[in-house]
Design a protein around this motif. Structure first.
Motif, PDB file in Angstrom:
ATOM      1  N   SER A  38     108.544 130.949  37.351  1.00 41.32           N
ATOM      2  CA  SER A  38     107.634 132.031  36.966  1.00 41.32           C
ATOM      3  C   SER A  38     107.880 132.487  35.523  1.00 41.32           C
ATOM      4  O   SER A  38     106.971 132.988  34.852  1.00 41.32           O
ATOM      5  CB  SER A  38     107.787 133.211  37.926  1.00 41.32           C
ATOM      6  N   THR A  39     109.098 132.320  35.025  1.00 40.86           N
ATOM      7  CA  THR A  39     109.466 132.869  33.712  1.00 40.86           C
ATOM      8  C   THR A  39     108.593 132.380  32.552  1.00 40.86           C
ATOM      9  O   THR A  39     108.146 133.199  31.750  1.00 40.86           O
ATOM     10  CB  THR A  39     110.961 132.591  33.440  1.00 40.86           C
ATOM     11  N   ASP A  63     112.624 119.014  35.343  1.00 43.82           N
ATOM     12  CA  ASP A  63     112.969 118.688  36.721  1.00 43.82           C
ATOM     13  C   ASP A  63     111.744 118.530  37.611  1.00 43.82           C
ATOM     14  O   ASP A  63     110.620 118.836  37.206  1.00 43.82           O
ATOM     15  CB  ASP A  63     113.918 119.753  37.304  1.00 43.82           C
ATOM     16  N   PHE A 137     117.604 122.167  37.313  1.00 42.65           N
ATOM     17  CA  PHE A 137     118.107 122.361  38.680  1.00 42.65           C
ATOM     18  C   PHE A 137     119.585 122.002  38.733  1.00 42.65           C
ATOM     19  O   PHE A 137     120.078 121.495  39.733  1.00 42.65           O
ATOM     20  CB  PHE A 137     117.297 121.536  39.683  1.00 42.65           C
ATOM     21  N   ASN A 161     113.272 130.223  45.767  1.00 42.67           N
ATOM     22  CA  ASN A 161     112.005 129.521  45.561  1.00 42.67           C
ATOM     23  C   ASN A 161     111.103 129.514  46.789  1.00 42.67           C
ATOM     24  O   ASN A 161     109.974 129.016  46.730  1.00 42.67           O
ATOM     25  CB  ASN A 161     112.264 128.087  45.072  1.00 42.67           C
ATOM     26  N   LYS A 198     118.250 138.529  37.014  1.00 45.21           N
ATOM     27  CA  LYS A 198     118.902 137.524  36.162  1.00 45.21           C
ATOM     28  C   LYS A 198     120.088 138.127  35.396  1.00 45.21           C
ATOM     29  O   LYS A 198     120.772 137.417  34.652  1.00 45.21           O
ATOM     30  CB  LYS A 198     117.892 136.941  35.163  1.00 45.21           C
TER      31      LYS A 198
HETATM   32  C1  GLP Z   1     113.644 127.070  39.131  1.00 47.66           C
HETATM   33  C2  GLP Z   1     113.567 125.981  38.042  1.00 47.66           C
HETATM   34  C3  GLP Z   1     114.288 126.421  36.801  1.00 47.66           C
HETATM   35  C4  GLP Z   1     113.948 127.872  36.570  1.00 47.66           C
HETATM   36  C5  GLP Z   1     114.624 128.719  37.608  1.00 47.66           C
HETATM   37  C6  GLP Z   1     114.201 130.176  37.581  1.00 47.66           C
HETATM   38  O1  GLP Z   1     114.044 126.688  40.345  1.00 47.66           O
HETATM   39  N1  GLP Z   1     114.017 124.678  38.403  1.00 47.66           N
HETATM   40  O2  GLP Z   1     113.908 125.598  35.715  1.00 47.66           O
HETATM   41  O3  GLP Z   1     114.408 128.292  35.313  1.00 47.66           O
HETATM   42  O4  GLP Z   1     114.531 128.148  38.861  1.00 47.66           O
HETATM   43  O5  GLP Z   1     112.946 130.362  38.117  1.00 47.66           O
HETATM   44  P1  GLP Z   1     112.034 131.633  37.831  1.00 47.66           P
HETATM   45  O6  GLP Z   1     111.618 131.535  36.417  1.00 47.66           O
HETATM   46  O7  GLP Z   1     110.894 131.519  38.772  1.00 47.66           O
HETATM   47  O8  GLP Z   1     112.898 132.819  38.082  1.00 47.66           O
END
Ligand code: GLP
Length: 256
Positions: A38-39, A63, A137, A161, A198
């Protein structure tokens, strides 16, 4: 590490969009390493709004899940098409995403590394950060020298996730990811971190010990790693005032 802290995710994204946009203008055949999650979604929107020329840009994604059909809505190929590729003039043959469905996954991982090398390496690698400090990942305890390979997700990442998959059971266990060693070879790294969730991981990455239990701490070994964080993600940083002062008083010769 250069730590740029802005009050909101929107403002931090604006800084990141300027850095990426400037690179694309300065080097129209740049090689970008891209991230999902999502970031970076808002960053991609902002880059689209800048109407940049992507016709000679090459991209390599970090990934992909293993075993998800290519057209699955949560596959990172679909994510990239919807959030960026379809809205730019990038040539699809210049977009590379690890193949989570290859018959021979280790061979396909080696070929991915080879393709990055052939392209001349990554000029700028975008990263998010997992709540456990993972990048790409590369889960905690990943080798700091790792290359593109198959990884097993931790229960925490699968839980994080689950929101995208409508439940944890649907989240694949296996993924293919660039390694930490692969990431560290990019010429510049831009890590985005937003939200309180985070904060602990980011504090460990920036100010903690270099350790495989916080994979993002490996960025301490990189010559040009920039962090763009919002205030919530930066809230556990002990040297926050220092980072703010440095950014606000950056001499002209250091500016992007
Ligand atoms: C995911 C991806 C990463 C990402 C992280 C954070 O699983 N593989 O590349 O930076 O987890 O995700 P989000 O940005 O949704 O918090």
């Amino acid at each position: 590490m250069e730590v740029i802290v802005q009050p909101t995710a929107e403002e931090a994204t604006e800084v990141a969009a300027r850095i990426v946009g400037n690179l694309i203008r300065r080097k129209p055949d740049a090689v970008l390493g891209l991230a999902t999650g999502s970031t970076p979604v808002r960053l991609y929107q902002k880059l689209v709004e800048k109407a940049l020329d992507w016709s000679r840009i090459t991209v390599f994604n970090l990934d992909e899940y293993v075993g998800l059909p290519q057209e699955h809505p949560q596959s990172y190929r679909v994510f990239m098409r919807e959030n960026l590729f379809n809205q730019t003039n990038i040539r699809l043959e210049n977009t590379h995403i690890p193949d989570g469905n290859a018959a021979d996954l280790p061979a396909s991982c080696r070929a991915y590394e080879e393709k990055i090398r052939e392209a001349g390496g990554v000029d700028l690698q975008l990263l998010g950060i997992g709540s456990d400090g993972h990048i790409g990942f590369n889960e905690p305890t990943s080798s700091l020298a790792s290359r593109t390979r198959i990884k097993t997700l931790t229960p925490r990442t699968r839980a994080d996730n689950a929101r995208f998959f409508g439940g944890e059971d649907a989240v694949p266990h296996h993924v293919v990811t660039m390694g930490i060693g692969t990431i560290l070879e990019s010429k510049k790294i831009l890590l985005l971190a937003f939200g309180e969730g985070k904060a602990e991981a980011l504090a460990g990455a920036v100010e903690g010990a270099l350790t495989a239990t916080n994979p993002a701490s490996a960025l301490q070994m990189h010559e040009k790693a920039i962090v763009c964080a919002d205030a919530a993600a930066a809230s556990r940083l002990a040297r926050l005032d220092y980072y703010r002062w440095v950014y606000e008083n950056k001499p002209q010769w250091q500016k992007e």
